[in-house]
Scaffold this active site. Structure first.
Site, PDB file in Angstrom:
ATOM      1  N   LYS A  84       0.808  -1.227   0.000  1.00 37.99           N
ATOM      2  CA  LYS A  84       0.000   0.000   0.000  1.00 37.99           C
ATOM      3  C   LYS A  84       0.837   1.272   0.000  1.00 37.99           C
ATOM      4  CE  LYS A  84      -4.476  -1.532   1.342  1.00 37.99           C
ATOM      5  NZ  LYS A  84      -4.338  -2.906   1.907  1.00 37.99           N
ATOM      6  N   GLU A 106      -9.534   6.890   3.195  1.00 35.65           N
ATOM      7  CA  GLU A 106     -10.380   5.913   3.870  1.00 35.65           C
ATOM      8  C   GLU A 106      -9.486   4.748   4.277  1.00 35.65           C
ATOM      9  OE1 GLU A 106      -9.844   5.844   0.689  1.00 35.65           O
ATOM     10  OE2 GLU A 106      -9.433   3.722   0.344  1.00 35.65           O
ATOM     11  N   SER A 372       1.638  -9.855  -0.799  1.00 37.66           N
ATOM     12  CA  SER A 372       1.314  -8.423  -0.708  1.00 37.66           C
ATOM     13  C   SER A 372       1.668  -7.782   0.628  1.00 37.66           C
ATOM     14  CB  SER A 372      -0.167  -8.212  -1.003  1.00 37.66           C
ATOM     15  OG  SER A 372      -0.975  -9.033  -0.185  1.00 37.66           O
TER      16      SER A 372
HETATM   17  C1  PLP Z   1      -5.141  -3.969   1.596  1.00 41.92           C
HETATM   18  C2  PLP Z   1      -4.427  -5.220   1.351  1.00 41.92           C
HETATM   19  C3  PLP Z   1      -4.814  -6.099   0.309  1.00 41.92           C
HETATM   20  C4  PLP Z   1      -6.025  -5.880  -0.542  1.00 41.92           C
HETATM   21  O1  PLP Z   1      -6.021  -4.700  -1.303  1.00 41.92           O
HETATM   22  P1  PLP Z   1      -5.784  -4.712  -2.877  1.00 41.92           P
HETATM   23  O2  PLP Z   1      -6.108  -3.313  -3.289  1.00 41.92           O
HETATM   24  O3  PLP Z   1      -6.706  -5.716  -3.461  1.00 41.92           O
HETATM   25  O4  PLP Z   1      -4.368  -5.067  -3.106  1.00 41.92           O
HETATM   26  C5  PLP Z   1      -4.051  -7.236   0.086  1.00 41.92           C
HETATM   27  N1  PLP Z   1      -2.992  -7.530   0.857  1.00 41.92           N
HETATM   28  C6  PLP Z   1      -2.594  -6.719   1.874  1.00 41.92           C
HETATM   29  C7  PLP Z   1      -1.411  -7.114   2.685  1.00 41.92           C
HETATM   30  C8  PLP Z   1      -3.299  -5.542   2.152  1.00 41.92           C
HETATM   31  O5  PLP Z   1      -2.897  -4.762   3.160  1.00 41.92           O
END
Ligand code: PLP
Length: 392
Positions: A84, A106, A372
């Site tokens: 993010k 948000e 992610s």
């Molecule tokens: C917020 C988040 C997501 C989901 O958000 P996307 O916009 O779909 O990427 C996925 N993995 C992590 C670690 C997150 O913090």
């Protein structure tokens, strides 16, 4: 293709009063994202502050277990613990270039709020975060972190008091003070140009990954990523969309199962509708009311999805699968034990799909999973997890 759309999805479904700001944002984005100084400044921050490029790690033990070559793109190693920050920092820098003094955002679990508060502190911008009151309670630690970083956190008391309501409140606050504020949207969602802009800022993941694979002399067969709003998936997919032989798979949250109401599988179960300024797939009832969503992972708990994914789904360029809370938690524990990495619960949805995909593949394949984020934020949930519990 109309510029604000991916196929049939996207657009700008906001009141007339917001159009000026959306145009201003589009022009600023198109100008600065091509400008040499902006690109150099952003690149330097991504390198020295965020810690990019993130490694592409060959997961030897997972590969042995599944019988295929498995690589993890380590977004969990970024500053603040997830992908993010790539987007939040890029948008905050753009806000600064546009002469804005204050940014708002948000947040659901607080990860995007944390990334935005971090970027605001770094760049000297005022910052206000909108968060559902239920989430404020559940994610007290993240609220405290944001406050420590100098942000003001507003608890939203309407509806289910979670991400959907927080987003609606943030859009409202923005529209009310549109000339002064810059709204940092946290995923590839919202009215144009947000989906396109966020995908661009997150595409650094895919571009690095492509170069890293090339250096290893590898061609990926599959790329897997968890999908909430869809930004980490869009980021890693983007440079591969043109490579038709690379199969792209987005993983949604099946919660307690797709045959129950307790899931967040927008593409598997949703229909076309309007949410948060965009036309996309939405989980809704027959009257068009947006349905409550459930997932053990707060980051996937969203009843809409970015229009890019609705289009990739409809055009069949990407496939979307759903993984339940329980399958996800098993994959999370496997990665901890086998590779010594504690992944975020969101990312574990993508990992869990390996178990379904790998046995079906006849040829030895190269599979990349976008990791992610890291699991530090999820320790309490992991510790208390019981099969069949309704979270969210
Ligand atoms: C917020 C988040 C997501 C989901 O958000 P996307 O916009 O779909 O990427 C996925 N993995 C992590 C670690 C997150 O913090």
């Amino acid at each position: 293709m109309k510029k604000a759309y991916y196929g049939n999805y996207g657009g700008q479904f906001l009141p007339e009063s917001a159009m000026f700001a959306l145009n201003e944002l589009e022009n600023a984005f198109l100008k600065f994202s091509k400008q040499k100084e902006f690109k150099a400044e952003l690149k330097k921050l991504l390198k020295t502050y965020v810690g990019r490029p993130t490694p592409l790690y060959f997961a030897k033990n997972l590969s042995r277990i599944y019988g295929h070559e498995i690589y993890l793109k380590r977004e969990d190693l970024n500053h603040t613990g997830a992908h993010k920050i790539n987007n939040a920092l890029s948008q905050a820098l753009l806000a600064k270039k546009m002469g804005k003094k204050k940014i708002i955002a948000e947040t659901g679990a607080g990860q995007h709020g944390l990334a935005t508060a971090t970027a605001a502190a770094l760049l000297g911008l005022e910052c206000e975060i909108y968060m559902g009151a239920t989430d404020v309670q559940r994610q007290a630690l993240n609220v405290y972190k944001m406050q420590l970083l100098g942000a003001k956190v507003n608890a939203i008391e309407s509806g289910l008091k979670t991400l959907k309501e927080a987003t609606t409140a943030a859009i409202q606050a923005w529209v009310n003070d549109i000339e002064k504020l810059f709204y940092v949207v946290g995923s590839v969602v919202g009215p144009y140009p947000y989906p396109m802009m966020v995908a661009h800022f997150q595409s650094v993941i895919g571009k690095e990954c492509k170069a890293q694979l090339k250096k290893l002399g590898k061609k990926p067969n599959y790329i897997l990523a968890a999908v909430g709003g869809g930004s980490n998936a869009a980021g890693i997919f983007e440079p591969f969309i043109k490579d038709k032989e690379v199969k792209l798979i987005g993983i949604e949250a099946a919660g307690l199962g797709l045959s129950t109401p307790y899931h967040a599988a927008t593409l598997s179960k949703g229909r076309t509708g309007i949410i948060h300024g965009m036309k996309t797939k939405v989980l809704q009832d027959d009257l068009g009311n947006i349905l409550p969503v459930h997932s053990i992972s707060a980051g996937l708990d969203y009843p809409g999805i970015g229009p890019l994914h609705a289009h990739l789904f409809e055009s069949k360029r990407a496939n979307y699968e759903a993984i339940s809370d329980d399958e996800c938690m098993r994959a999370l524990k496997l990665l901890c034990k086998e590779e010594g990495i504690i992944p975020a619960i969101e990312s574990s949805h993508a990992l869990a799909f390996l178990e379904k995909l790998c046995p079906k593949l006849k040829k030895k394949s190269v599979i990349v999973v976008n990791l992610s984020g890291r699991g530090d934020k999820d320790m309490q949930t992991i510790r208390e997890y019981k099969k069949g519990t309704i979270y969210g």
